[in-house]
Design a protein around this motif. Sequence first.
Motif, PDB file in Angstrom:
ATOM      1  N   LEU A 187      69.190 -68.896  25.408  1.00  0.00           N
ATOM      2  CA  LEU A 187      68.204 -67.978  24.954  1.00  0.00           C
ATOM      3  C   LEU A 187      66.675 -68.352  25.214  1.00  0.00           C
ATOM      4  N   ALA A 188      66.524 -69.645  25.148  1.00  0.00           N
ATOM      5  CA  ALA A 188      65.274 -70.377  25.122  1.00  0.00           C
ATOM      6  C   ALA A 188      64.898 -70.071  26.800  1.00  0.00           C
ATOM      7  N   ALA A 189      66.061 -70.518  27.532  1.00  0.00           N
ATOM      8  CA  ALA A 189      65.558 -70.466  29.081  1.00  0.00           C
ATOM      9  C   ALA A 189      65.425 -69.049  29.409  1.00  0.00           C
ATOM     10  N   GLU A 190      65.971 -67.985  28.810  1.00  0.00           N
ATOM     11  CA  GLU A 190      66.010 -66.844  29.247  1.00  0.00           C
ATOM     12  C   GLU A 190      64.679 -66.150  28.914  1.00  0.00           C
ATOM     13  N   LEU A 191      64.272 -66.455  27.679  1.00  0.00           N
ATOM     14  CA  LEU A 191      62.989 -66.118  26.996  1.00  0.00           C
ATOM     15  C   LEU A 191      61.840 -66.772  27.804  1.00  0.00           C
ATOM     16  N   ALA A 192      61.836 -67.909  28.495  1.00  0.00           N
ATOM     17  CA  ALA A 192      61.027 -68.539  29.352  1.00  0.00           C
ATOM     18  C   ALA A 192      60.733 -67.824  30.624  1.00  0.00           C
ATOM     19  N   ALA A 193      61.605 -66.944  30.813  1.00  0.00           N
ATOM     20  CA  ALA A 193      61.533 -66.010  32.203  1.00  0.00           C
ATOM     21  C   ALA A 193      60.813 -64.658  32.002  1.00  0.00           C
ATOM     22  N   GLU A 194      60.299 -64.413  30.678  1.00  0.00           N
ATOM     23  CA  GLU A 194      59.624 -63.130  30.579  1.00  0.00           C
ATOM     24  C   GLU A 194      58.131 -63.096  31.333  1.00  0.00           C
ATOM     25  N   GLU A 195      57.967 -61.882  32.096  1.00  0.00           N
ATOM     26  CA  GLU A 195      56.808 -62.087  33.005  1.00  0.00           C
ATOM     27  C   GLU A 195      55.653 -61.822  31.991  1.00  0.00           C
ATOM     28  N   ASP A 196      55.800 -61.144  31.234  1.00  0.00           N
ATOM     29  CA  ASP A 196      54.403 -60.597  30.352  1.00  0.00           C
ATOM     30  C   ASP A 196      54.718 -60.606  29.162  1.00  0.00           C
ATOM     31  N   SER A 197      53.830 -61.737  28.582  1.00  0.00           N
ATOM     32  CA  SER A 197      53.691 -61.898  27.135  1.00  0.00           C
ATOM     33  C   SER A 197      53.297 -60.816  26.378  1.00  0.00           C
ATOM     34  N   LYS A 198      52.605 -59.835  26.669  1.00  0.00           N
ATOM     35  CA  LYS A 198      52.101 -58.863  25.758  1.00  0.00           C
ATOM     36  C   LYS A 198      52.966 -57.453  25.989  1.00  0.00           C
ATOM     37  N   ARG A 199      53.964 -57.536  26.857  1.00  0.00           N
ATOM     38  CA  ARG A 199      54.921 -56.167  27.007  1.00  0.00           C
ATOM     39  C   ARG A 199      55.219 -55.825  25.866  1.00  0.00           C
ATOM     40  N   GLY A 200      54.982 -54.429  25.565  1.00  0.00           N
ATOM     41  CA  GLY A 200      55.320 -53.719  24.376  1.00  0.00           C
ATOM     42  C   GLY A 200      54.252 -53.666  23.379  1.00  0.00           C
ATOM     43  N   VAL A 201      53.112 -54.463  23.398  1.00  0.00           N
ATOM     44  CA  VAL A 201      52.076 -54.553  22.605  1.00  0.00           C
ATOM     45  C   VAL A 201      50.983 -54.008  23.093  1.00  0.00           C
ATOM     46  N   GLU A 202      50.951 -53.434  24.156  1.00  0.00           N
ATOM     47  CA  GLU A 202      49.892 -52.916  24.641  1.00  0.00           C
ATOM     48  C   GLU A 202      49.119 -51.931  24.078  1.00  0.00           C
ATOM     49  N   SER A 203      49.718 -50.857  23.596  1.00  0.00           N
ATOM     50  CA  SER A 203      49.541 -49.698  22.902  1.00  0.00           C
ATOM     51  C   SER A 203      48.959 -50.202  21.470  1.00  0.00           C
ATOM     52  N   VAL A 204      49.708 -51.133  20.829  1.00  0.00           N
ATOM     53  CA  VAL A 204      49.068 -51.350  19.468  1.00  0.00           C
ATOM     54  C   VAL A 204      47.711 -52.231  19.671  1.00  0.00           C
ATOM     55  N   LEU A 205      47.632 -52.917  20.595  1.00  0.00           N
ATOM     56  CA  LEU A 205      46.025 -53.830  21.090  1.00  0.00           C
ATOM     57  C   LEU A 205      45.178 -52.534  21.362  1.00  0.00           C
ATOM     58  N   ALA A 206      45.341 -51.531  21.903  1.00  0.00           N
ATOM     59  CA  ALA A 206      44.561 -50.309  22.455  1.00  0.00           C
ATOM     60  C   ALA A 206      44.080 -49.655  21.296  1.00  0.00           C
ATOM     61  N   ALA A 207      45.152 -49.452  19.999  1.00  0.00           N
ATOM     62  CA  ALA A 207      44.912 -48.796  18.895  1.00  0.00           C
ATOM     63  C   ALA A 207      44.156 -49.773  17.981  1.00  0.00           C
ATOM     64  N   ASN A 208      44.300 -50.887  18.121  1.00  0.00           N
ATOM     65  CA  ASN A 208      43.581 -51.895  17.377  1.00  0.00           C
ATOM     66  C   ASN A 208      42.842 -52.922  17.873  1.00  0.00           C
ATOM     67  N   PRO A 209      41.741 -52.803  18.698  1.00  0.00           N
ATOM     68  CA  PRO A 209      41.173 -53.672  19.480  1.00  0.00           C
ATOM     69  C   PRO A 209      40.616 -54.936  18.710  1.00  0.00           C
ATOM     70  N   SER A 210      40.305 -54.892  17.425  1.00  0.00           N
ATOM     71  CA  SER A 210      39.745 -56.042  16.810  1.00  0.00           C
ATOM     72  C   SER A 210      40.618 -56.853  15.883  1.00  0.00           C
ATOM     73  N   ALA A 211      42.045 -56.454  16.306  1.00  0.00           N
ATOM     74  CA  ALA A 211      43.118 -57.097  15.214  1.00  0.00           C
ATOM     75  C   ALA A 211      43.332 -58.645  15.681  1.00  0.00           C
ATOM     76  N   THR A 212      43.613 -59.330  14.904  1.00  0.00           N
ATOM     77  CA  THR A 212      43.599 -60.818  15.028  1.00  0.00           C
ATOM     78  C   THR A 212      45.043 -61.222  15.709  1.00  0.00           C
ATOM     79  N   ALA A 213      46.219 -60.177  15.192  1.00  0.00           N
ATOM     80  CA  ALA A 213      47.381 -60.339  15.780  1.00  0.00           C
ATOM     81  C   ALA A 213      47.972 -58.976  16.018  1.00  0.00           C
ATOM     82  N   CYS A 214      48.785 -58.732  16.842  1.00  0.00           N
ATOM     83  CA  CYS A 214      49.701 -57.371  17.073  1.00  0.00           C
ATOM     84  C   CYS A 214      51.117 -57.531  17.225  1.00  0.00           C
ATOM     85  N   ALA A 215      51.946 -56.756  16.806  1.00  0.00           N
ATOM     86  CA  ALA A 215      53.447 -56.946  17.096  1.00  0.00           C
ATOM     87  C   ALA A 215      53.945 -55.656  17.334  1.00  0.00           C
ATOM     88  N   TRP A 216      54.994 -55.613  18.053  1.00  0.00           N
ATOM     89  CA  TRP A 216      55.832 -54.601  18.508  1.00  0.00           C
ATOM     90  C   TRP A 216      57.240 -54.627  18.348  1.00  0.00           C
TER      91      TRP A 216
END
Length: 559
Positions: A187-216
Amino acid sequence: MLDALLCCAPLLIAPCQEAEAAAPPVVESPTPDLEPLEVVARVWIPSPAALVDGFVGETGLLDGLWESPLWELAQDNPGFPLAKMAWTNFLAPVDGQLNAFLDAFAGDGLTLIGARRGDGPVGYGFVAAAQDADTAMECLQPMFNLAGVKNAQIRGERWSLMWKQAGLARNGNYFTYAGSEASALRLAAELAAEEDSKRGVESVLAANPSATACAWFDSAVFQQNKQNPLPQDAGASLLGADWHQALLEAENLGVALFANADGLRLRLEVEASQSLRESHAPFFPAVSSLPLPVLENTMATMIMPRDLGTWWNARDLYMSEGAVANTVEGDANMALLFGRDPGSEIFAQLEPVMAIVVRQLPADEARNLEVEYPAAALRLKKQEGAAEDLGAAFANAFQAAVVFANFSDGAMGAELLALDVERVPRGKLYTGRYPKLAEGAMAPARHNLSLALLLADDGEIWLSSSVGLLKEIASAPRQEYSVDGIAMEIEMEPVVALLRRDRDVLIANRLLEEGGDEQAAEQFVDLALEAMSYFQNVTMHSRLQNGRLQLEVATQIEL
């Protein structure tokens, strides 16, 4: 960012060797085909150090902690010396500065990931992009000694540390960790292959630009049990049937965390479809404001807009069959007490908003109690055009309920509630109180209760567990509150004061958990009370906004 971790896979798959043995060449072993790894949750923290700094640093909490009674109490814990030594050794390479370690370990971002294969369990891991991986590794080095060198591999800038179901690894400037029911290494090896660390949280970041952390979170995380398509009891239905349905329908859930000098604020958002807004209309009535009394020593205030009549009459749409069955007896009892149908002739006659006020017992009611509970009052109001005798129906129901309670308690030889009625500034007050005890006698816990009903001249209907509280409400000035969904605020100072008053009871309840060790029970209770005293207030707000359900929880902390 995570592409750089692809080369970590051969290291993770290689077998662990004793530290003194020569490191064998890394050989990729053939592995069976597995279902694709599905990422179902992702938390993106651009800078963990900024998160800590924004909350702890700006507020001065960390400096205040060392001088607080909480720190003194913590040092009395038997495990404190060992924990302090471990913490000191851990941060020694960075001169004891936590933020220095966080920058070294994950200064360029920390991504927490949840993933699974098919319908299997969700495994969790993280990828940290280090600014100074060598310094971070010096801090982490004691972990090798704890786990045993036979579980570790060290090859320059590559190393790994394995437990039964988890693995921590470094490759260059990246660290990975994974824990899973399946192979943590794979699992660790495959997680390391993820291309974009922010994939899935873009919309959360866009709606909350001043957030300290975002989750999806994908729906697979919060829809694991679809066997309960409706809330399982009436209370859960009234509070959150709208959220229950929204989460059943949603494809994902967004979460944003804000940490700064004002405190901590957590925001959850999920889509509310047009069909949901229509089918759950009783949960979104058009109410703009509400007047409430201004009271001292208020512990909590809650405002909840609800069309009670529609909700009750159509409750089979908003709660499970079992929950509906459990309401049948209550419906019959209310019909007996009020002498009319609860749904259409009681609830439907009320304005679609209610409020609850909780505060300390008035001083004259709290005197000589063995244990003290807070007093609570529920506010309702007649709609315009409601039946003229609705107030009389509430009065009759109140008096009948007291009679039934006396009948039950009298059969057990208990004291009886004495019925009375009096005129107060805003209307008529109906009461049911236990007789006063002899001077200096300790009152049992049931004396916290003195039932009261206030029928105000302006149509307000108040039900309370305290006569004194309703008398204060009847004479208190009003303040107008805006209504935009469910809103709740808890003032922690009077809450903690009440808990300190009942400290002996809390210790007695904790004794069993501590195996009869009274000193340990006292330490636990005192530490908990001291920690709670640093929270100034806690607020919760659930509302419908721009086609989405939004839940915010916030708190302020001051040492």
